[in-house]
Design a protein around this motif. Structure first.
Motif, short mmCIF file in Angstrom:
data_model
loop_
_atom_site.label_atom_id
_atom_site.label_comp_id
_atom_site.label_asym_id
_atom_site.label_seq_id
_atom_site.Cartn_x
_atom_site.Cartn_y
_atom_site.Cartn_z
N PRO A 169 13.76 -19.31 32.30
CA PRO A 169 14.90 -20.18 32.62
C PRO A 169 14.90 -20.61 34.08
O PRO A 169 14.59 -19.80 34.96
N LYS A 170 15.18 -21.86 34.31
CA LYS A 170 15.28 -22.35 35.68
C LYS A 170 16.68 -22.02 36.21
O LYS A 170 17.59 -21.80 35.42
N TYR A 172 9.30 -12.75 32.58
CA TYR A 172 8.83 -14.00 31.96
C TYR A 172 7.38 -14.34 32.33
O TYR A 172 7.06 -15.46 32.71
N GLY A 173 6.53 -13.33 32.23
CA GLY A 173 5.10 -13.60 32.34
C GLY A 173 4.50 -13.57 33.72
O GLY A 173 3.44 -14.18 33.95
N ALA A 221 19.51 -19.74 29.33
CA ALA A 221 18.24 -19.26 28.82
C ALA A 221 18.18 -19.39 27.29
O ALA A 221 19.04 -18.87 26.60
N ILE A 222 17.19 -20.11 26.79
CA ILE A 222 17.00 -20.20 25.33
C ILE A 222 16.39 -18.89 24.84
O ILE A 222 16.82 -18.33 23.85
N ILE A 223 15.39 -18.45 25.57
CA ILE A 223 14.81 -17.14 25.30
C ILE A 223 15.41 -16.18 26.32
O ILE A 223 15.02 -16.18 27.48
N GLY A 224 16.39 -15.40 25.87
CA GLY A 224 17.09 -14.49 26.77
C GLY A 224 17.00 -13.05 26.29
O GLY A 224 16.10 -12.70 25.52
#
Ligand code: ADP
Length: 301
Positions: free
Chosen positions: A126-127, A235-236, A132-135
């Motif tokens: 998320p920016k 997040y990676g 956040a879509i993936i939260g």
């Protein structure tokens, strides 16, 4: 209703006869390239009547380009291992194709449309100020799915040795499955697998005893899983990004190897990560326990 392949293929494989794996190459149609593996390209193809499924189904096909005897051997070993794995959170082998004039064998896998978890996380970071879509909900479920697969491997005495977000794949319902068994081994009586010869090693994910002595056990998989939790939470981000391989080995020797958790973030995963990163392998939590702690996409919808 609509058949959900992700649920039924691993069940089909449980009862599968030894002579039921071969799939006729003429029943595969090329659609496009989807990835680059260690041995060759990974293709998206359409398969007809495969693994008990009547009709056409998109599948991922791992090809073998190398003709080196060692690579062919490794590829065939990975196939034999995958035949034995039957779990909702392990990517299912649907078939193999070894015959034909083209020679090289093909590994036919269930297709995971959202690709590998590492790139998926990078894409959904998320920016600032954005919803956040993936939260948290999905992050915890990813962790639970992988723990479920790893508990299966642990109880069947397999070590994966390369648990990392890049080796997990994301399915149609955002369920995650463990893939890439290129380094997996059955653990022998000694309960550990000692690395032999030269190999490219996933140093940033490796437990202290793997880095120092080359020992791999289910407990060293647990350490790597702890690093994977950190990848999910960040997040990676690349683990220990600013340290060199040499520095990481030194940190393992000095007992200063640790991953700083993003502050106040995802405490549900932080508590598990801390249990994974006990310096002494015997003190670490087991996958069976982790799988009992976290929800997964079988238990939640
Ligand atoms: P290798 O282990 O030889 O490096 P991988 O299994 O990691 O190869 O595959 C390479 C890439 O191909 C993955 O990162 C992923 O993007 C894609 N891929 C592999 N298997 C599948 C699959 N079953 N479904 C969708 N994409 C896949």
């Amino acid at each position: 209703g609509v058949m959900s392949p992700s649920v039924t293929f691993y069940e089909y494989n449980k009862e599968r006869a030894d002579d039921d794996w071969e799939h006729d190459r003429a029943q595969l149609t090329y659609l496009r390239d989807i990835g680059e593996g260690q041995f060759g390209k990974v293709l998206l193809m359409k398969a007809k009547n495969i693994a008990g499924y009547k009709g056409k189904l998109p599948v991922a096909v791992k090809t073998l380009t190398s003709i080196e005897e060692e690579d062919v051997q490794k590829f065939l070993e990975e196939i034999e291992l995958m035949k034995k794995f039957s779990n909702p959170h392990i990517v299912s082998l649907l078939g193999i194709s070894t015959g034909g004039s083209e020679g090289a064998p093909l590994m036919i896998l269930e297709y995971m449309p959202y690709g590998d978890l590492h790139n998926f996380l990078l894409k959904h970071k998320p920016k600032a100020g954005e919803h956040a879509i993936i939260g948290i909900y999905h992050q915890i479920r990813f962790a639970g799915d992988i723990a479920n697969a790893m508990a299966f491997l642990e109880s069947n005495k397999y070590v994966h040795r390369d648990i990392a977000a890049r080796n997990c794949l994301v399915g149609p319902n955002l369920e995650v499955k463990v893939a890439d068994f290129g380094m997996a081994r059955m653990v022998q009586e000694k309960e550990y697998y000692k690395i032999a010869g030269r190999a490219v090693l996933p140093v940033r994910w490796m437990a202290p005893e793997s880095l120092i002595y080359g020992y791999f056990t289910s407990s060293s998989d647990v350490w790597s899983y702890g690093v994977l939790l950190w990848e999910i939470a960040t997040y990676g981000t690349v683990p220990l990004e600013s340290s060199s391989v040499q520095e990481i080995v030194e940190m393992a020797q000095n007992k200063t190897l640790y991953h700083t958790w993003p502050e106040k973030y995802l405490p549900e995963l932080k508590v598990v990560q801390e249990e994974c990163h006990k310096y002494e392998a015997e003190e670490r939590i087991t996958f069976e326990k982790i799988a009992g702690l976290l929800p997964n996409s079988q238990t939640t919808t």
